[in-house]
Enzyme design. Structure first.
Site, PDB file in Angstrom:
ATOM      1  N   THR A 199      28.303 -10.387  -1.143  1.00  0.00           N
ATOM      2  CA  THR A 199      26.991  -9.864  -0.730  1.00  0.00           C
ATOM      3  C   THR A 199      26.904  -9.967   0.798  1.00  0.00           C
ATOM      4  OG1 THR A 199      26.011 -12.030  -1.242  1.00  0.00           O
ATOM      5  CG2 THR A 199      25.789 -10.307  -2.899  1.00  0.00           C
ATOM      6  N   ASN A 212      18.692 -13.206   7.211  1.00  0.00           N
ATOM      7  CA  ASN A 212      17.761 -13.325   6.108  1.00  0.00           C
ATOM      8  C   ASN A 212      16.447 -12.603   6.360  1.00  0.00           C
ATOM      9  OD1 ASN A 212      18.868 -15.229   3.892  1.00  0.00           O
ATOM     10  ND2 ASN A 212      19.542 -16.128   5.807  1.00  0.00           N
ATOM     11  N   THR A 244      23.587 -19.090  -3.063  1.00  0.00           N
ATOM     12  CA  THR A 244      23.926 -18.078  -4.054  1.00  0.00           C
ATOM     13  C   THR A 244      25.427 -18.027  -4.034  1.00  0.00           C
ATOM     14  OG1 THR A 244      21.973 -16.964  -3.616  1.00  0.00           O
ATOM     15  CG2 THR A 244      23.776 -15.595  -4.398  1.00  0.00           C
ATOM     16  N   SER A 283      16.541  -4.997   3.785  1.00  0.00           N
ATOM     17  CA  SER A 283      16.548  -3.724   4.506  1.00  0.00           C
ATOM     18  C   SER A 283      17.930  -3.380   5.015  1.00  0.00           C
ATOM     19  CB  SER A 283      15.576  -3.773   5.678  1.00  0.00           C
ATOM     20  OG  SER A 283      15.919  -4.830   6.556  1.00  0.00           O
ATOM     21  N   GLU A 334      25.797 -18.283   6.545  1.00  0.00           N
ATOM     22  CA  GLU A 334      25.159 -17.212   7.310  1.00  0.00           C
ATOM     23  C   GLU A 334      24.854 -17.670   8.739  1.00  0.00           C
ATOM     24  OE1 GLU A 334      23.108 -14.826   3.598  1.00  0.00           O
ATOM     25  OE2 GLU A 334      21.968 -16.394   4.593  1.00  0.00           O
ATOM     26  N   LYS A 353      32.332 -16.128  -4.058  1.00  0.00           N
ATOM     27  CA  LYS A 353      31.479 -15.491  -3.066  1.00  0.00           C
ATOM     28  C   LYS A 353      30.339 -16.441  -2.759  1.00  0.00           C
ATOM     29  CE  LYS A 353      27.991 -13.659  -3.396  1.00  0.00           C
ATOM     30  NZ  LYS A 353      26.557 -14.099  -3.125  1.00  0.00           N
TER      31      LYS A 353
END
Length: 411
Positions: free
Chosen positions: A159, A406, A196, A411, A283, A185
């Site tokens: 993702t 995040n 996640t 979007s 991230e 992942k």
């Protein structure tokens, strides 16, 4: 995966993973993303394959995790298929989500000639959106099983990941060579129990479902349950372990059997490697950080303290700024609400002591500490008392990039 830079902590290349006898895979594009990329993975194993799983403890859960739990319980670990989609978590979607998951599983199992009750499923992506299983049905028409391409399989389940994650090992069970290969992942919404993240691990060993379940639960504690990026536990996390049985291992009835020592270590290495890769891809991360806690009242207490340090925004932002602000670490130790001896607290960055015996260290060297903090990989060790409890957890720094990723995730 969105277009953007690859994590500076990424491995130089995807590793060479061993082939797992009896395993086949197909990659497809169902179109859950606006941009063109693979987002569907279908795998088939031979008859006789056994499986086990460990799942998120998030109270909301998801349709695919519920499905997997039901299948593994009903079949006692007899499973020979896997369907994974990225781009839609199918979580918090009620009866409609459950029905969509069941339809997708039914279509996928028919496509590879197995029963729906032999198929496990996993989804990752946006929460609160019902899976459009018609996209999966259409994609399956163009997918053909073949030998597994591990890099492609790992890329299909990503993702916000910036690189594909894989790990493998070879070992012996009672003189018989066996292989282990896994993909994972994960990048954000990562915390213990589970993190996640999705992980799928395969071996050609012939092992029973109860043995797989025992080993997986034990080794998950020091791998996927020992990492945190942001302290948020996902609704969809799962680790699935399949054994195709093609390597004819002599019968083993107990997970404690000494003949499993090499396999246990190899499995542990694979799981830990995958888990640390997830932290490397945290991230916005620029630093990989290992946090060790020593001298705690128990291992469980040590892990709580380690997690509190790892998940402190003040600690993580200081690390991002390459600031050895050990006072923030002391703060985190104290607010973990665990038994500690204030007069015994010590904080060390690598081999450099910032604090000893409950106060600033006499040998504290700001210049040396600043130089150490510029490294990509850091080790922080704290002593909290005279106990024997120990723990090790992995985390990363918290940067502006995390907020950007995040902030525009949907979007």
């Amino acid at each position: 995966m969105k277009d953007g830079p690859v994590s500076p902590l990424a491995p130089a290349r995807f590793p060479d993973l061993p082939a797992i006898a009896g395993l086949e895979a197909a990659i497809g594009r169902a179109g859950f993303y606006k941009h063109e990329r693979p987002d569907l993975l279908l795998m088939r194993m031979p008859a006789g394959t056994r499986a086990a799983g460990v799942f998120t403890t998030n109270a909301v859960g998801s349709a695919p995790t519920d499905w997997c739990k039901q299948v593994l319980a009903a079949t006692r670990g007899s499973a020979r298929g896997l369907l994974v989609n990225a781009g839609c978590a199918n979580s918090f979607t009620g009866d409609a989500g459950d029905a969509a998951c069941k339809r997708a599983v039914t279509e996928a199992s028919a496509a590879i000639g197995i029963e729906p009750r032999e198929m496990l499923a996993a989804s990752t992506g946006v929460i609160g959106v019902v899976l459009d299983d018609s996209k999966i049905t259409s994609a399956l028409l163009h997918m053909k099983l073949d030998a597994v391409s591990w890099p492609k399989a790992a890329a299909a389940i990503m993702t916000t990941d910036t690189f594909a994650k894989g790990a493998g090992a070879t070992c012996e069970i009672d003189g018989v060579k066996v292989n282990i290969a896994g993909i994972a992942k994960g990048s954000g919404m990562i915390a213990p129990n589970m993190a996640t993240m999705l992980a799928f691990v395969f071996t050609d060993a012939a092992l029973s479902a109860p043995i797989l379940k025992t080993l997986l639960r034990q080794e998950t504690e020091t791998s996927f349950n020992a990492i945190t990026v942001d302290g948020d536990r996902s609704t969809n996390d799962c680790v699935l372990l399949y054994a195709t049985g093609q390597a004819k291992v002599p019968p083993i009835a107990d997970a404690k059997d000494d003949r499993l020592a090499g396999f246990r270590q190899a499995l542990s290495d694979v799981l830990r490697d995958l888990a640390i890769q997830i932290v490397r891809d945290g991230e916005g991360a620029t630093k990989l950080v290992a946090v060790n806690v020593e001298g705690a009242q128990s291992d469980a207490s040590a892990k709580i303290i380690a997690r509190t340090i790892c998940e402190s925004p003040l600690v993580k932002t200081a690390i991002a700024g390459e600031d050895a602000n050990w006072g923030r670490i002391v703060m985190a130790i104290g607010r973990a609400d665990q038994p500690v001896r204030k007069d015994m607290i010590a904080v060390r960055f690598g081999e450099l002591y910032a604090a000893r015996d409950g106060m600033v260290s006499a040998e504290y060297d700001e210049a040396a500490m600043s130089a150490y903090m510029k490294r990509d990989e850091l080790e922080i060790t704290v002593t909290v008392g005279p106990g024997s409890g120990r723990a090790r957890m992995y985390t990363c720094d918290l940067t502006k990039r995390y907020v950007e990723i995040n902030g525009d995730y949907r979007s």
